[in-house]
Design a protein around this motif. Structure first.
Motif, PDB file in Angstrom:
ATOM      1  N   LEU A 283     -48.984  62.228 -29.672  1.00 36.61           N
ATOM      2  CA  LEU A 283     -48.864  62.781 -28.312  1.00 36.61           C
ATOM      3  C   LEU A 283     -50.119  63.525 -27.872  1.00 36.61           C
ATOM      4  CD1 LEU A 283     -45.177  64.077 -28.233  1.00 36.61           C
ATOM      5  CD2 LEU A 283     -46.090  61.800 -27.719  1.00 36.61           C
ATOM      6  N   GLY A 284     -51.136  63.598 -28.743  1.00 36.15           N
ATOM      7  CA  GLY A 284     -52.421  64.136 -28.298  1.00 36.15           C
ATOM      8  C   GLY A 284     -52.733  65.549 -28.720  1.00 36.15           C
ATOM      9  N   GLY A 285     -51.883  66.208 -29.496  1.00 35.85           N
ATOM     10  CA  GLY A 285     -52.225  67.567 -29.910  1.00 35.85           C
ATOM     11  C   GLY A 285     -51.034  68.332 -30.438  1.00 35.85           C
ATOM     12  N   PRO A 286     -51.249  69.592 -30.830  1.00 32.76           N
ATOM     13  CA  PRO A 286     -50.188  70.387 -31.450  1.00 32.76           C
ATOM     14  C   PRO A 286     -49.302  71.084 -30.423  1.00 32.76           C
ATOM     15  CG  PRO A 286     -52.223  71.626 -31.474  1.00 32.76           C
ATOM     16  CD  PRO A 286     -52.558  70.283 -30.888  1.00 32.76           C
ATOM     17  N   ILE A 287     -48.121  71.465 -30.887  1.00 34.65           N
ATOM     18  CA  ILE A 287     -47.214  72.311 -30.121  1.00 34.65           C
ATOM     19  C   ILE A 287     -46.996  73.584 -30.932  1.00 34.65           C
ATOM     20  CG2 ILE A 287     -45.170  71.170 -31.099  1.00 34.65           C
ATOM     21  CD1 ILE A 287     -43.724  71.772 -28.450  1.00 34.65           C
ATOM     22  N   ALA A 288     -47.015  74.726 -30.263  1.00 31.94           N
ATOM     23  CA  ALA A 288     -46.850  76.008 -30.955  1.00 31.94           C
ATOM     24  C   ALA A 288     -45.810  76.847 -30.238  1.00 31.94           C
ATOM     25  CB  ALA A 288     -48.180  76.756 -31.013  1.00 31.94           C
ATOM     26  N   GLU A 330     -39.273  62.386 -35.242  1.00 28.30           N
ATOM     27  CA  GLU A 330     -40.425  61.624 -35.705  1.00 28.30           C
ATOM     28  C   GLU A 330     -41.290  61.221 -34.501  1.00 28.30           C
ATOM     29  OE1 GLU A 330     -41.049  61.176 -38.820  1.00 28.30           O
ATOM     30  OE2 GLU A 330     -39.139  61.829 -39.687  1.00 28.30           O
ATOM     31  N   MET A 331     -42.535  60.783 -34.812  1.00 30.25           N
ATOM     32  CA  MET A 331     -43.476  60.429 -33.746  1.00 30.25           C
ATOM     33  C   MET A 331     -42.959  59.283 -32.877  1.00 30.25           C
ATOM     34  SD  MET A 331     -46.048  62.497 -33.882  1.00 30.25           S
ATOM     35  CE  MET A 331     -44.730  63.648 -34.232  1.00 30.25           C
ATOM     36  N   THR A 332     -42.331  58.307 -33.492  1.00 27.91           N
ATOM     37  CA  THR A 332     -41.815  57.170 -32.726  1.00 27.91           C
ATOM     38  C   THR A 332     -40.744  57.618 -31.737  1.00 27.91           C
ATOM     39  OG1 THR A 332     -42.233  55.697 -34.587  1.00 27.91           O
ATOM     40  CG2 THR A 332     -40.721  54.896 -32.892  1.00 27.91           C
ATOM     41  N   ASP A 333     -39.841  58.485 -32.200  1.00 29.25           N
ATOM     42  CA  ASP A 333     -38.790  59.002 -31.317  1.00 29.25           C
ATOM     43  C   ASP A 333     -39.380  59.809 -30.169  1.00 29.25           C
ATOM     44  OD1 ASP A 333     -36.760  57.947 -32.954  1.00 29.25           O
ATOM     45  OD2 ASP A 333     -36.897  59.667 -34.291  1.00 29.25           O
ATOM     46  N   LEU A 334     -40.374  60.642 -30.475  1.00 29.81           N
ATOM     47  CA  LEU A 334     -40.990  61.472 -29.433  1.00 29.81           C
ATOM     48  C   LEU A 334     -41.703  60.616 -28.395  1.00 29.81           C
ATOM     49  CD1 LEU A 334     -42.452  64.464 -31.482  1.00 29.81           C
ATOM     50  CD2 LEU A 334     -40.649  64.554 -29.758  1.00 29.81           C
ATOM     51  N   TRP A 354     -28.416  62.551 -30.181  1.00 36.83           N
ATOM     52  CA  TRP A 354     -28.152  61.330 -30.944  1.00 36.83           C
ATOM     53  C   TRP A 354     -29.207  61.114 -32.024  1.00 36.83           C
ATOM     54  CZ3 TRP A 354     -30.834  56.690 -31.552  1.00 36.83           C
ATOM     55  CH2 TRP A 354     -30.108  55.673 -32.194  1.00 36.83           C
ATOM     56  N   ARG A 355     -30.471  61.322 -31.683  1.00 39.47           N
ATOM     57  CA  ARG A 355     -31.550  61.038 -32.626  1.00 39.47           C
ATOM     58  C   ARG A 355     -31.609  62.060 -33.763  1.00 39.47           C
ATOM     59  NH1 ARG A 355     -35.271  57.089 -31.011  1.00 39.47           N
ATOM     60  NH2 ARG A 355     -34.733  56.212 -28.977  1.00 39.47           N
ATOM     61  N   THR A 356     -31.262  63.307 -33.515  1.00 36.58           N
ATOM     62  CA  THR A 356     -31.285  64.302 -34.593  1.00 36.58           C
ATOM     63  C   THR A 356     -30.213  64.013 -35.649  1.00 36.58           C
ATOM     64  OG1 THR A 356     -29.931  65.763 -33.210  1.00 36.58           O
ATOM     65  CG2 THR A 356     -32.303  66.194 -33.273  1.00 36.58           C
ATOM     66  N   GLN A 357     -29.161  63.318 -35.256  1.00 38.17           N
ATOM     67  CA  GLN A 357     -28.133  62.949 -36.233  1.00 38.17           C
ATOM     68  C   GLN A 357     -28.666  61.954 -37.263  1.00 38.17           C
ATOM     69  OE1 GLN A 357     -24.973  61.384 -33.826  1.00 38.17           O
ATOM     70  NE2 GLN A 357     -24.332  63.391 -33.048  1.00 38.17           N
ATOM     71  N   THR A 469     -55.655  64.472 -33.897  1.00 38.85           N
ATOM     72  CA  THR A 469     -55.317  63.609 -32.763  1.00 38.85           C
ATOM     73  C   THR A 469     -55.499  62.143 -33.129  1.00 38.85           C
ATOM     74  OG1 THR A 469     -57.550  63.968 -31.890  1.00 38.85           O
ATOM     75  CG2 THR A 469     -55.779  65.291 -30.951  1.00 38.85           C
ATOM     76  N   VAL A 470     -55.686  61.868 -34.408  1.00 38.42           N
ATOM     77  CA  VAL A 470     -55.778  60.485 -34.884  1.00 38.42           C
ATOM     78  C   VAL A 470     -54.385  60.053 -35.335  1.00 38.42           C
ATOM     79  CG1 VAL A 470     -56.810  58.919 -36.567  1.00 38.42           C
ATOM     80  CG2 VAL A 470     -58.165  60.810 -35.616  1.00 38.42           C
ATOM     81  N   PRO A 471     -53.730  59.167 -34.583  1.00 38.74           N
ATOM     82  CA  PRO A 471     -52.371  58.754 -34.950  1.00 38.74           C
ATOM     83  C   PRO A 471     -52.376  57.738 -36.084  1.00 38.74           C
ATOM     84  CG  PRO A 471     -53.067  57.603 -32.971  1.00 38.74           C
ATOM     85  CD  PRO A 471     -54.190  58.534 -33.338  1.00 38.74           C
ATOM     86  N   GLY A 472     -51.183  57.397 -36.561  1.00 33.95           N
ATOM     87  CA  GLY A 472     -51.052  56.351 -37.564  1.00 33.95           C
ATOM     88  C   GLY A 472     -51.099  56.893 -38.981  1.00 33.95           C
ATOM     89  N   GLU A 473     -51.104  55.945 -39.924  1.00 32.36           N
ATOM     90  CA  GLU A 473     -51.013  56.286 -41.347  1.00 32.36           C
ATOM     91  C   GLU A 473     -52.293  55.933 -42.092  1.00 32.36           C
ATOM     92  OE1 GLU A 473     -48.559  57.831 -42.631  1.00 32.36           O
ATOM     93  OE2 GLU A 473     -46.953  57.624 -41.149  1.00 32.36           O
ATOM     94  N   GLY A 474     -53.430  55.926 -41.431  1.00 31.56           N
ATOM     95  CA  GLY A 474     -54.683  55.528 -42.050  1.00 31.56           C
ATOM     96  C   GLY A 474     -55.293  56.603 -42.935  1.00 31.56           C
TER      97      GLY A 474
END
Length: 504
Positions: A283-288, A330-334, A354-357, A469-474
């Motif tokens: 999503l481009g950055g952190p949330i605090a 998770e990132m996909t859900d967000l 629903w998704r938190t379940q 800010t680099v997404p993915g699993e690399g």
């Protein structure tokens, strides 16, 4: 650096200091159009500028200097600022222990409304992509029988500004001028008007006029030392011809004041408060989420301009659902929820429920946000800027005029207060040793103290932003995860990082 005559650079103790500033004023008082002389003039009435004024007035060494502050806003309104006990401004800062110590030293902390101030003793940080985490607290250096040591102190900027104004007012009005509701129409280099008077050939001369329409003649004042505390687009920096380097991040920071529910497991001890930060690469950055009194918190969410616009367009229930989702899903859900239509038959809250379940929640999840204070949701662009130098003959830069960094570490205001503490000590040293407070040799003491620490913290925040800010699993995600895990398991490394961040 602005060009000035070679003679202006030559003396370590200038002719004005030898003759005395008082004599110079008497000679110029009878001359029509001559500028009024000040030892220190500060442009900008935010925490940095007011902090400098308060520090100079608090020290017996500099309290007799003739000083002035110029601010475009109405300082009387700032001094009378007041909100209901359950209402909080969305402009909130995290003060490190070193910043609090400085405010105590100059007598400003005593004027803060402590009922609106919140310490926190723990900060939970984790990567939303990999799940790796780290906690910042002082447990490794304190006994289990001691009260938890404060990591940082949250206060509204308006509360801090009001406290500084009250401290300045407490010092009296002798040799003090506050130009409220005033703007700097121009800054120019002075001239040597009279051989036996002070040489103004390198002094900045400012023309000051009211902020609104006015037919009055602008007031002219000359500064032995001109301090720019006037923000990212600093006119003082432009006058000094000091360049900056940096870039825009292409990100916006969303802020809001939230009411929170209760934690599932109450903290121990009960007075312990925790700050939360989760990196959201997709999503481009952190949330605090940073704690405020009365079970409130301030939100700072760094994300793309498109996401920021989307979040601000949502209804309050949907906005709250997105905030709670950002700490839980998770990132996909967000990413899916960030693209939901606001007119969809399924609400954001239903989607979150629903998704938190079907999601394994992080162990460090914060309390749920239950309400948004009306009128507090806002956004601002994120930038990095650093001045090529902090000083020029008779000019010094502090705060955002010198450096602007990413807010992910909450260090912006703290760096500005550290600048002010250093510059005020530099001025005290100059006065106590008979030096010219605006001389370049004098000011180099301040520059050498602050330039590298500010560059180091600004660079570290920039690196963290780019890594997270680099997404993915690399490989970048793998390196992030490894780094957090290693640091969290090495107490001496974590302690070193905290001491550097907090100014010890």
């Amino acid at each position: 650096m602005r060009p000035i005559s070679r003679s202006a650079l030559r003396p370590h103790v200038c002719q004005t200091c030898r003759h005395g500033i008082g004599a110079g004023r008497r000679r110029f008082a009878s001359q029509s159009g001559s500028p009024d002389l000040y030892d220190v003039v500060c442009v900008g009435g935010g925490p940095a500028g007011l902090g400098l004024m308060a520090a100079l007035r608090a020290s017996p060494i500099t309290s007799k200097l003739r000083v002035a502050l110029i601010e475009t806003q109405d300082l009387t309104k700032a001094q009378a600022w007041n909100l209901e006990p359950t209402q909080y401004s969305n402009r909130v800062s995290s003060l490190t222990p070193s910043s609090v110590a400085f405010l105590r030293q100059i007598g400003a902390y005593d004027h803060l409304d402590v009922d609106r101030v919140q310490d926190y003793q723990d900060m939970q940080v984790w990567d939303g992509q990999t799940g790796s985490s780290i906690s910042f607290d002082w447990s490794m250096e304190t006994s289990p029988f001691e009260d938890p040591r404060t990591v940082a102190t949250m206060t509204e900027n308006a509360n801090l500004v009001r406290a500084l104004l009250r401290r300045i007012a407490q010092s009296g009005d002798e040799n003090l001028s506050l130009f409220s509701n005033s703007t700097v129409a121009s800054i120019e280099t002075g001239s040597d008007l009279k051989p036996e008077g002070p040489d103004l050939s390198a002094w900045p001369v400012l023309s000051i006029k009211p902020t609104g329409p006015s037919e009055s003649t602008p007031k002219r004042i000359a500064a032995r030392l001109l301090v720019g505390a006037d923000g990212i687009n600093s006119p003082v920096r432009s006058f000094a011809d000091i360049s900056t380097h940096g870039w825009d991040y292409g990100r916006h920071g969303i802020v809001a004041t939230l009411a929170l529910g209760d934690l599932d497991i109450p903290p121990f001890p009960a007075s312990k408060r925790t700050a939360y930060q989760r990196f959201l690469p997709a999503l481009g950055g952190p949330i605090a989420l940073l704690p405020l009194p009365n079970n409130h918190a301030t939100l700072v969410w760094s994300t793309t301009p498109e996401n920021a616009a989307y979040l601000k367009s949502l209804s309050t229930p949907s906005f709250l659902a997105m905030v709670n989702a950002a700490f839980r899903l998770e990132m996909t859900d967000l990413s899916y929820m960030m693209g939901m239509s606001s007119t969809s038959d399924i609400s954001h809250q239903d989607e979150l429920t629903w998704r938190t379940q079907h999601t394994a929640l992080p162990s460090q999840v914060p309390p749920p946000a239950t309400a948004v204070q009306e009128g507090t949701v806002a956004s601002f662009p994120l930038r990095f800027r650093h001045a090529a130098q902090y000083v020029s003959p008779r000019v010094a830069l502090v705060g955002d005029a010198a450096h602007v960094i990413h807010p992910l570490a909450g260090q912006g205001l703290n760096l500005g207060l550290a600048d002010v503490a250093s510059l005020s000590k530099t001025i005290q040293y100059a006065v106590s040793h008979g030096m010219d407070v605006g001389d370049l040799i004098t000011l180099e003491r301040y520059s050498s103290e602050r330039y590298l620490p500010n560059a180091k913290i600004g660079g570290a925040c920039d690196l963290l932003h780019k890594m997270y800010t680099v997404p993915g699993e690399g490989p970048v995600a793998w390196a992030r995860s490894l780094g957090l895990g290693v640091v969290d398991r090495l107490p001496f490394v974590k302690s070193f990082l905290m001491k550097n961040a907090e100014g010890y």
